[in-house]
Structure formats: structure tokens, C-alpha cells
Design an enzyme around this catalytic site. Structure first.
Site, mmCIF file in Angstrom:
data_model
loop_
_atom_site.group_PDB
_atom_site.id
_atom_site.type_symbol
_atom_site.label_atom_id
_atom_site.label_comp_id
_atom_site.label_asym_id
_atom_site.label_seq_id
_atom_site.Cartn_x
_atom_site.Cartn_y
_atom_site.Cartn_z
ATOM 1 N N ASP A 84 -2.786 1.655 4.665
ATOM 2 C CA ASP A 84 -2.586 0.357 4.004
ATOM 3 C C ASP A 84 -2.182 -0.705 5.014
ATOM 4 O O ASP A 84 -1.051 -1.178 5.027
ATOM 5 C CB ASP A 84 -1.562 0.459 2.866
ATOM 6 N N ASP B 236 -0.645 2.519 17.253
ATOM 7 C CA ASP B 236 -1.629 1.989 16.324
ATOM 8 C C ASP B 236 -2.149 3.138 15.465
ATOM 9 O O ASP B 236 -2.837 4.034 15.955
ATOM 10 C CB ASP B 236 -2.770 1.351 17.126
ATOM 11 N N GLY B 237 -1.845 3.118 14.186
ATOM 12 C CA GLY B 237 -2.277 4.188 13.312
ATOM 13 C C GLY B 237 -3.782 4.327 13.249
ATOM 14 O O GLY B 237 -4.308 5.441 13.102
ATOM 15 N N GLU C 173 3.790 2.940 13.108
ATOM 16 C CA GLU C 173 4.084 1.519 12.930
ATOM 17 C C GLU C 173 4.029 0.836 14.286
ATOM 18 O O GLU C 173 4.783 1.188 15.191
ATOM 19 C CB GLU C 173 5.448 1.305 12.283
ATOM 20 N N HIS D 232 2.332 2.330 -5.015
ATOM 21 C CA HIS D 232 3.332 3.389 -5.048
ATOM 22 C C HIS D 232 3.252 4.227 -6.321
ATOM 23 O O HIS D 232 3.593 5.412 -6.302
ATOM 24 C CB HIS D 232 4.721 2.790 -4.838
ATOM 25 N N HIS E 156 0.325 2.828 8.498
ATOM 26 C CA HIS E 156 0.982 1.518 8.647
ATOM 27 C C HIS E 156 2.272 1.560 7.837
ATOM 28 O O HIS E 156 2.343 1.042 6.719
ATOM 29 C CB HIS E 156 0.067 0.390 8.183
ATOM 30 N N SER F 254 6.675 3.120 1.400
ATOM 31 C CA SER F 254 5.957 4.392 1.330
ATOM 32 C C SER F 254 6.643 5.515 2.110
ATOM 33 O O SER F 254 6.722 6.641 1.600
ATOM 34 C CB SER F 254 4.524 4.205 1.829
#
Length: 300
Positions: A174, A153-154, A125, A19, A42, A107
Site C-alpha cells: 500500500d 524500498d519495499g 519503510e 484494515h 510500506h 498495519s
């Protein structure tokens, strides 16, 4: 594949690194008036209670953000923080107006906190519980179509937003790396994203653990960036040894996550200098044993 919950790890040393880098990169990109699209592959639940059951069970925040917060309380002669680390703590404090760090922004909420009215945020997500929680948390912002939450699904879907209409984007990737195939999927995703939108900025978080795939990933990302002719930057933070310890009774203890890294393709040109100042402070303040260290490499 749905057993991972970031709530157990919120605010740990890996979040401090991730971050801090995210905020420093984002704030530079926001200096231009043109709209920015941020894609989070994610996203997790978005907000976390550090005094709740999940974070309390792991206690990881105590060795991460909570240690930094406690060290930056008013003192006769407070040690100055590097700008990037100070900005990270300032954002955390914005979510805790009464002091301390009871609430930790993931995030998605860090990004939305900094974005302007004409910027866009796309959140992916796949975990069913976290996706519902994220949607409920984002709904409270009443942000309209500026923020979109997708229960998808990213890895498979996030590239559909590239390139954005404004031709400016920051993509954060991530995953949990809970399953080994995540390492390969990260590479495939980044390769496709850079192919679609070569001038976007890409930030990839990764764990550093005793697993071949973990050590291969940053090397392969470097190769990918170099072949594409793109600049890259790789920052790592180690807080303790990765060795399995044996106590006096003969019982073995795994150390938990000892280190992590952030690999960026097309990083802001200001980021290297900011991390040169911030990483030594992170390593010193978050050290759990004598093996604490950091590294910062770049190319292109």
C-alpha cells in the site's frame, strides 16, 4: 518523494476499508497451525495519535474510524455490525482500553496484534523519519527476531522473503501513490512476487482518483491474476464525489480522497461473504454525500 506522511491520513475511510479487509484475511490465514509470514512493503510509522498535530490538521479520522466508534457506543438498541467491521473496531478498541480512539494502529501493529509466537512479520519503510519511529515503536514490543524492520524500498527488496520457509505468506502493498511511477511499480512488484511464490496471498491497496493510472491499476492487476490462473477479489469504497467544487466566491475546492480499493490475489475463500455484509455498512456509515457507494468483484 519523502513528503508523504500517513500520520495525516491515519484512521480515514481508506484505512477503514484497508484494515477491515486485512484483519478478515489475516484471521482466516491464522486458522492453520503452520507459521505465517506477513510482509508489509510500506509500513509507515506503525502507531498514530489521532489527537496529535498530524491527524488533527487533516481531520480525516473524524470521517472514518471516529465516526464508526461514536456510532457504536452503547445505545438502547444498537444496530448490529457485520462481523468483519465489528472485528476491525474490536482491534482498534484493544489499542484504546480507556475508550474512544486516541491511538490508531497502522498495519504493522494490527498484524503483530493478531500474529502468534511462531509467525513472522517483515516491515519495510523507506521514509527516514517514519522508519525511525517504526523501529522505536516495534522495539517496545520486545518481539526479538519475529518482527524485522528494514529501512529499505519495499518495492525493490520485499520479494527476497518469498517464498518463506513455511510456504505461507500474506503480502500487503500500500504505497502512497504520491508519484505516478508507483502505479507501475506496484504491477512490477506483484508480478515478480507471484512469479516467485504463486500460492501466497497478496493484498494491494489503491486510491480511486481522477487519474488514468488509478483506473488502469485494478484492471491490470485483474489481467495479471487471470493470466497467472489465480483467483482475485476487488473491493471498493466511495464516500463522496470526486468533482472539484466551486463555492459562492468562485474559489475551487478539491474534495480530497473520494474512494479507494483493495485488490487481492489468492484471497481467503471466506472473504467475499464477509465483505458482502460489511461494505454496505461502510458506505452507509461513512457517506459524506449522496455519491457514497461500494463494489465487490471477483474472478478465477
Amino acid at each position: 518523494m519523502f513528503s508523504y506522511r500517513h500520520a495525516f491520513h491515519a484512521g480515514n475511510h481508506a484505512d477503514v476499508l484497508k484494515h477491515t479487509v486485512l484483519i478478515a484475511a489475516l484471521e482466516h490465514l491464522l486458522e492453520k497451525d503452520t507459521a505465517l509470514t506477513v510482509v508489509d512493503t510500506h509500513a509507515g510509522a506503525g502507531l498514530y495519535r489521532l489527537d496529535g498535530d498530524y491527524a488533527g490538521t487533516s481531520g480525516e479520522a473524524a470521517e472514518g474510524v471516529l465516526r464508526l466508534v461514536s456510532e457504536t457506543q452503547p445505545q438502547p438498541e444498537p444496530a448490529p455490525l457485520a462481523d468483519a467491521l465489528a472485528r476491525y473496531l474490536a482491534v482498534v478498541r484493544d489499542f484504546n482500553p480507556k475508550g474512544g480512539a486516541r491511538i490508531y494502529p497502522g498495519s504493522p501493529f494490527i498484524v503483530q496484534h493478531l500474529l502468534r509466537d511462531h509467525d513472522k512479520l517483515k516491515l519495510f519503510e523507506l521514509h527516514p523519519t517514519d522508519s525511525r519511529t517504526l523501529s522505536a515503536n516495534i522495539a517496545q514490543l520486545e518481539a526479538g527476531r519475529r518482527i524485522v524492520v528494514l529501512h529499505e524500498d519495499g518495492f525493490g527488496s520485499a520479494t527476497k522473503f518469498l517464498p518463506p520457509p513455511s510456504r505461507r505468506a500474506l503480502v500487503l502493498c500500500d504505497p502512497s501513490y504520491e508519484i505516478k511511477s508507483d502505479y507501475g511499480r506496484v504491477l512490477d512488484f506483484v508480478a515478480e512476487a507471484v512469479k516467485r511464490f504463486a500460492t501466497g496471498s497478496y493484498a494491494i491497496w489503491h486510491p480511486i482518483i481522477p487519474r488514468p493510472e488509478s483506473h488502469d491499476l485494478p484492471r491490470r492487476l485483474k489481467t495479471l491474476a487471470t493470466k497467472a490462473g489465480k483467483p482475485w477479489l476487488h473491493a471498493t469504497l466511495t464516500v463522496k464525489s470526486s468533482k472539484i467544487l466551486t463555492d459562492a466566491t468562485g474559489a475551487t475546492h478539491r474534495p480530497g480522497l473520494p474512494a479507494s480499493g483493495m485488490f487481492l490475489i489468492n484471497p481467503p475463500f471466506t472473504l467475499k461473504a464477509q465483505l458482502e455484509a460489511a461494505l454496505p455498512q461502510m458506505a452507509k456509515r461513512l457517506a459524506q454525500d449522496r455519491h457514497a457507494a461500494f463494489s465487490l468483484d471477483h474472478g478465477g
